[in-house]
Write a protein that holds these residues in place. Structure first.
Motif: not given
Length: 265
Positions: A1-19
């Motif tokens: 579960m922690s791995g999924v949360m880390k991946r979701m956080g990384m995706i969110f940060r990547a999209k936020a950085n791109k925006a």
């Protein structure tokens, strides 16, 4: 579960950085940085002014104490001249107490003067950096604006920009609809001419009339051609017309048929 949360956080940060990168304007960032530097320079200048004010206040206090000390010294001299040693001793005692205060104030004055010099030098250096940053900022802004304008012009010419792409699609759709309508109109004309479709207005011609019109149109062309040949050969147009008409096959006149005989019986 922690791995999924880390991946979701990384995706969110990547999209936020791109925006954020897409929304960021370097010119606005440079202006904001320059504004912050100006605010810092203003704080340093206020600090210099505060230290200078404190130093000036100490100088006024020193002047007052020195004047008072000189007054006590003068009073002691006068008391001794009048033979009042006790008064002279009292005046000198007060003068000695003032001298200790003068020494303390002079120490504070020297400290404040040193701080004022340091802050003044720092303000001058910061002012030079702010001026240099302002020059570089304006240069970068001008270069960025020119590059952006050049990119937009290139995209407009190449048609890959979003606005020009929409215009190109609109033109393509208009051309497609025009070709479709032209094809439909041509198909309807052919169907009406062939008689496959009935014309409710009664204007359309049948196949016999169409063939007659075609033959008459061809004869008109032949007459015009004979007239041009006669003109080039030096003949009159009238002769060309007569010769052209002579060349046309004469229609045989319909002979009246014999009436049927009825034998009298």
């Amino acid at each position: 579960m922690s791995g999924v949360m880390k991946r979701m956080g990384m995706i969110f940060r990547a999209k936020a950085n791109k925006a954020l990168d897409r929304a960021e304007d370097p010119r606005e960032t440079l202006d904001y940085s320059y504004q912050k530097q100006l605010e810092l320079l203003q704080k340093v200048r206020r600090g210099v002014a505060d230290v200078a004010t404190s130093r000036k206040r100490l100088e006024l206090q020193l002047n007052q104490l020195q004047q008072q000390s000189a007054k006590y010294e003068d009073q002691g001299r006068k008391a001794l001249a009048l033979g009042r040693e006790d008064l002279a001793r009292e005046a000198l005692s007060r003068r000695a107490a003032l001298q200790q205060q003068v020494t303390d104030l002079e120490t504070q004055h020297q400290t404040l003067q040193g701080e004022e010099e340091k802050l003044t030098l720092a303000a001058q250096r910061l002012q030079a950096k702010v001026d240099a940053f302002r020059t570089k900022k304006e240069t970068i802004k001008a270069t960025y604006s020119a590059a952006k304008a050049q990119t937009q012009i290139g995209e407009a010419f190449s048609g890959i920009s979003e606005e020009m792409g929409d215009v190109g699609l609109a033109i393509q759709r208009a051309e497609d609809k025009t070709e479709q309508l032209r094809a439909r109109a041509g198909a309807l004309d052919e169907l009406l001419a062939s008689g496959a479709l009935d014309d409710p207005t009664g204007i359309a011609k049948d196949d016999i009339q169409a063939e007659l019109d075609r033959l008459s149109g061809g004869s008109d062309v032949e007459l015009e051609l004979q007239r041009m040949k006669a003109e080039l050969a030096g003949g009159s147009p009238q002769q060309a017309l007569e010769s052209g008409q002579a060349g046309q096959p004469r229609q045989q006149q319909a002979q009246p048929q014999d009436q049927p005989r009825f034998d009298k019986q």
